[in-house]
Scaffold this motif. Structure first.
Motif, PDB file in Angstrom:
ATOM      1  N   HIS A 115      37.685  44.462  45.060  1.00 39.73           N
ATOM      2  CA  HIS A 115      38.774  43.597  44.738  1.00 39.73           C
ATOM      3  C   HIS A 115      39.703  43.596  45.893  1.00 39.73           C
ATOM      4  CE1 HIS A 115      40.078  47.201  43.223  1.00 39.73           C
ATOM      5  NE2 HIS A 115      41.428  46.653  43.002  1.00 39.73           N
ATOM      6  N   LEU A 116      40.690  42.673  45.743  1.00 36.88           N
ATOM      7  CA  LEU A 116      41.818  42.489  46.918  1.00 36.88           C
ATOM      8  C   LEU A 116      42.850  42.292  46.005  1.00 36.88           C
ATOM      9  CD1 LEU A 116      40.042  40.539  49.784  1.00 36.88           C
ATOM     10  CD2 LEU A 116      40.875  43.016  49.863  1.00 36.88           C
ATOM     11  N   ASP A 117      43.929  42.706  46.330  1.00 37.10           N
ATOM     12  CA  ASP A 117      45.431  42.701  45.651  1.00 37.10           C
ATOM     13  C   ASP A 117      45.915  41.114  46.073  1.00 37.10           C
ATOM     14  OD1 ASP A 117      45.537  45.168  43.986  1.00 37.10           O
ATOM     15  OD2 ASP A 117      45.473  45.914  46.007  1.00 37.10           O
ATOM     16  N   LEU A 118      45.708  40.985  47.316  1.00 34.37           N
ATOM     17  CA  LEU A 118      46.370  39.677  47.979  1.00 34.37           C
ATOM     18  C   LEU A 118      45.463  39.165  48.998  1.00 34.37           C
ATOM     19  CD1 LEU A 118      48.808  37.659  48.233  1.00 34.37           C
ATOM     20  CD2 LEU A 118      49.676  39.369  49.752  1.00 34.37           C
ATOM     21  N   VAL A 119      45.208  37.840  49.050  1.00 34.65           N
ATOM     22  CA  VAL A 119      44.649  37.150  50.074  1.00 34.65           C
ATOM     23  C   VAL A 119      45.551  36.174  50.474  1.00 34.65           C
ATOM     24  CG1 VAL A 119      42.608  35.996  51.037  1.00 34.65           C
ATOM     25  CG2 VAL A 119      42.305  37.578  49.506  1.00 34.65           C
ATOM     26  N   GLN A 120      45.726  36.015  51.917  1.00 30.15           N
ATOM     27  CA  GLN A 120      46.799  35.114  52.237  1.00 30.15           C
ATOM     28  C   GLN A 120      46.095  34.103  53.258  1.00 30.15           C
ATOM     29  OE1 GLN A 120      50.321  38.349  53.280  1.00 30.15           O
ATOM     30  NE2 GLN A 120      47.896  38.830  53.638  1.00 30.15           N
ATOM     31  N   PHE A 121      46.497  32.999  53.341  1.00 28.68           N
ATOM     32  CA  PHE A 121      45.974  31.994  54.288  1.00 28.68           C
ATOM     33  C   PHE A 121      47.028  32.477  55.773  1.00 28.68           C
ATOM     34  CE2 PHE A 121      45.580  29.266  50.642  1.00 28.68           C
ATOM     35  CZ  PHE A 121      44.118  28.993  50.797  1.00 28.68           C
ATOM     36  N   HIS A 122      46.206  32.591  56.674  1.00 27.35           N
ATOM     37  CA  HIS A 122      46.485  33.129  58.068  1.00 27.35           C
ATOM     38  C   HIS A 122      46.826  32.014  58.844  1.00 27.35           C
ATOM     39  CE1 HIS A 122      45.642  36.684  61.115  1.00 27.35           C
ATOM     40  NE2 HIS A 122      46.947  36.268  60.928  1.00 27.35           N
ATOM     41  N   LYS A 147      39.940  34.197  42.575  1.00 20.66           N
ATOM     42  CA  LYS A 147      41.066  34.836  41.472  1.00 20.66           C
ATOM     43  C   LYS A 147      40.518  34.673  39.853  1.00 20.66           C
ATOM     44  CE  LYS A 147      45.991  34.311  40.206  1.00 20.66           C
ATOM     45  NZ  LYS A 147      47.250  33.915  40.555  1.00 20.66           N
ATOM     46  N   GLU A 148      39.898  33.582  39.653  1.00 18.57           N
ATOM     47  CA  GLU A 148      39.219  33.180  38.279  1.00 18.57           C
ATOM     48  C   GLU A 148      38.190  34.535  38.021  1.00 18.57           C
ATOM     49  OE1 GLU A 148      37.958  29.609  38.362  1.00 18.57           O
ATOM     50  OE2 GLU A 148      39.969  28.656  38.454  1.00 18.57           O
ATOM     51  N   GLN A 149      37.401  35.026  39.047  1.00 17.07           N
ATOM     52  CA  GLN A 149      36.485  35.804  39.004  1.00 17.07           C
ATOM     53  C   GLN A 149      36.973  37.261  38.987  1.00 17.07           C
ATOM     54  OE1 GLN A 149      33.265  32.971  41.205  1.00 17.07           O
ATOM     55  NE2 GLN A 149      33.679  34.519  42.195  1.00 17.07           N
ATOM     56  N   GLY A 150      38.112  37.393  39.331  1.00 22.84           N
ATOM     57  CA  GLY A 150      38.772  38.618  39.420  1.00 22.84           C
ATOM     58  C   GLY A 150      38.587  39.339  40.831  1.00 22.84           C
ATOM     59  N   ASP A 151      37.914  38.516  41.803  1.00 20.92           N
ATOM     60  CA  ASP A 151      37.758  39.287  43.086  1.00 20.92           C
ATOM     61  C   ASP A 151      39.454  39.623  43.924  1.00 20.92           C
ATOM     62  OD1 ASP A 151      34.967  39.070  43.063  1.00 20.92           O
ATOM     63  OD2 ASP A 151      35.293  36.996  43.154  1.00 20.92           O
ATOM     64  N   ILE A 152      40.215  38.623  43.623  1.00 22.04           N
ATOM     65  CA  ILE A 152      41.475  38.777  44.156  1.00 22.04           C
ATOM     66  C   ILE A 152      42.396  38.536  43.053  1.00 22.04           C
ATOM     67  CG2 ILE A 152      40.807  37.914  46.251  1.00 22.04           C
ATOM     68  CD1 ILE A 152      42.204  35.388  45.938  1.00 22.04           C
ATOM     69  N   ALA A 153      43.635  38.994  43.121  1.00 20.97           N
ATOM     70  CA  ALA A 153      44.520  39.171  42.149  1.00 20.97           C
ATOM     71  C   ALA A 153      45.775  38.011  42.396  1.00 20.97           C
ATOM     72  CB  ALA A 153      45.226  40.320  41.923  1.00 20.97           C
ATOM     73  N   PHE A 154      46.215  37.946  43.630  1.00 19.71           N
ATOM     74  CA  PHE A 154      47.199  36.933  44.024  1.00 19.71           C
ATOM     75  C   PHE A 154      46.974  36.437  45.361  1.00 19.71           C
ATOM     76  CE2 PHE A 154      49.189  40.183  41.597  1.00 19.71           C
ATOM     77  CZ  PHE A 154      49.823  39.509  40.317  1.00 19.71           C
ATOM     78  N   ILE A 155      47.542  35.207  45.448  1.00 17.67           N
ATOM     79  CA  ILE A 155      47.484  34.367  46.754  1.00 17.67           C
ATOM     80  C   ILE A 155      48.656  34.281  47.501  1.00 17.67           C
ATOM     81  CG2 ILE A 155      46.792  32.021  47.287  1.00 17.67           C
ATOM     82  CD1 ILE A 155      44.913  31.900  44.884  1.00 17.67           C
ATOM     83  N   GLY A 156      48.624  34.226  48.918  1.00 15.97           N
ATOM     84  CA  GLY A 156      49.846  34.052  49.597  1.00 15.97           C
ATOM     85  C   GLY A 156      49.505  33.389  50.880  1.00 15.97           C
ATOM     86  N   LEU A 157      50.419  33.423  51.795  1.00 14.23           N
ATOM     87  CA  LEU A 157      50.205  32.754  53.237  1.00 14.23           C
ATOM     88  C   LEU A 157      51.125  33.546  54.133  1.00 14.23           C
ATOM     89  CD1 LEU A 157      52.689  30.808  53.885  1.00 14.23           C
ATOM     90  CD2 LEU A 157      51.853  29.395  52.197  1.00 14.23           C
ATOM     91  N   THR A 158      50.812  33.267  55.419  1.00 21.21           N
ATOM     92  CA  THR A 158      51.697  34.006  56.432  1.00 21.21           C
ATOM     93  C   THR A 158      52.122  32.754  57.365  1.00 21.21           C
ATOM     94  OG1 THR A 158      50.005  34.043  58.249  1.00 21.21           O
ATOM     95  CG2 THR A 158      49.970  35.684  56.469  1.00 21.21           C
ATOM     96  N   ALA A 159      53.435  33.027  58.052  1.00 18.41           N
ATOM     97  CA  ALA A 159      53.965  31.686  58.596  1.00 18.41           C
ATOM     98  C   ALA A 159      54.874  32.528  59.859  1.00 18.41           C
ATOM     99  CB  ALA A 159      54.984  30.840  57.863  1.00 18.41           C
ATOM    100  N   GLU A 160      54.479  31.893  61.009  1.00 17.32           N
ATOM    101  CA  GLU A 160      55.238  32.413  62.256  1.00 17.32           C
ATOM    102  C   GLU A 160      56.309  31.695  62.136  1.00 17.32           C
ATOM    103  OE1 GLU A 160      54.818  34.788  64.304  1.00 17.32           O
ATOM    104  OE2 GLU A 160      52.611  35.406  64.579  1.00 17.32           O
ATOM    105  N   GLU A 161      56.396  30.503  61.786  1.00 20.56           N
ATOM    106  CA  GLU A 161      57.471  29.622  61.628  1.00 20.56           C
ATOM    107  C   GLU A 161      57.973  29.296  60.171  1.00 20.56           C
ATOM    108  OE1 GLU A 161      59.301  28.579  63.986  1.00 20.56           O
ATOM    109  OE2 GLU A 161      58.207  28.686  65.954  1.00 20.56           O
TER     110      GLU A 161
END
Length: 294
Positions: A115-122, A147-161
């Motif tokens: 499991h991962l606590d956070l996966v972010q769109f890169h 997330k529904e399956q419990g593989d990840i807990a939260f969703i995020g993203l990264t932004a240079e701008e």
């Protein structure tokens, strides 16, 4: 190590995070090669030292050294997974729902966890078209499924701008934004940090130490600054002094770097909130006038 809560995720995180890029990038000038036997051994020691000293947030990505960073962190996660918030990233350009799911499963294997606590769109910056592709074209649906399956807990993203991240703040699934924000690049302060705070979205900084850009420029423009103050320390204190920031990512290669940064954080009590720093000429004038004795 001082801690805070990462916005509405409720996750308790250390004020600085261990950045995973150095475990995927060679720096010959400083004798750093995370593919060499000695480099791999040092990287693993650094990750362990970070956990030993209370750093509870580790950030990486599959693109850091074509998975090398995740694999090195995974060696430590085998026995210490429950000691940290573990975050990685996923691509989105040209990817559909299934491609996103497949990428995250590959990251899970390299990180040796279920499991991962956070996966972010890169991402660097997001056009309106790219926003709609992520939100409506499959990538976000892929992370929702995980997330529904419990593989990840939260969703995020990264932004240079950072301003291009604003459009995602109204998306209920996006709980964390990782933004380029530092002493020399302060766009986030005017364009997204207040909105993120209002939405109670977790804020993580990247380029915290300017990725060495400020320090390199100062060597040419003001060489005496290197003697007058530690520019890296100033950069870290700048970000830690902004109340809108929850945790600041710092790339650390050697255990002694971890020790130095942890000591700095534990010994630093900001006496001014950089969220209140005036960033327009008129506001600077007003602040200076307000400081005049009555």
């Amino acid at each position: 190590m001082r801690r805070t809560v990462l916005g509405r995720t409720g996750l308790e995180v250390s004020r600085i995070a261990l950045g995973g890029y150095p475990f995927g990038g060679v720096n010959r000038a400083n004798g750093w090669d995370p593919w060499s036997e000695d480099g791999r051994r040092t990287a693993i020691a650094t990750i362990n030292r970070a956990l030993d000293l209370g750093i509870t947030y580790i950030d990486t990505a599959p693109s850091y050294g074509a998975g090398n960073s995740e694999a090195l962190i995974g060696q430590v996660m085998q026995t210490r997974r429950d000691e940290c918030v573990l975050a990685t990233k996923v691509g989105w350009s040209g990817m559909d729902k299934q491609a996103v799911i497949d990428s995250v499963y590959e990251s899970l294997k390299r990180l040796r966890t279920d499991h991962l606590d956070l996966v972010q769109f890169h991402g660097g910056m997001y056009t309106a078209q790219e926003y709609h592709h992520i939100v409506d074209g499959g990538p976000l649906d892929g992370l929702r499924r995980l997330k529904e399956q419990g593989d990840i807990a939260f969703i995020g993203l990264t932004a240079e701008e950072p301003w291009t991240a604003r459009q995602f703040l109204d998306v209920p699934d996006i709980d964390v934004v990782q933004l380029a924000y530092n002493l020399i690049y302060q766009a986030a302060a005017r364009h997204v940090l207040e909105d993120a705070r209002a939405a109670n979205v977790g804020v993580v900084t990247m380029r915290t130490m300017t990725s060495g850009i400020f320090q390199r420029a100062a060597r040419h423009l003001a060489p005496t600054w290197q003697d007058a103050a530690d520019l890296y320390e100033v950069c870290l204190k700048f970000v830690l002094s902004d109340s809108r920031v929850h945790t600041a990512i710092v790339g650390m290669r050697w255990p002694e770097e971890v020790e130095r940064n942890v000591a700095l954080v534990d010994g630093f009590d900001p006496d001014f909130d950089l969220a209140e720093l005036p960033r327009m000429t008129a506001h600077v004038y007003q602040a200076e006038d307000a400081d005049l004795p009555t």
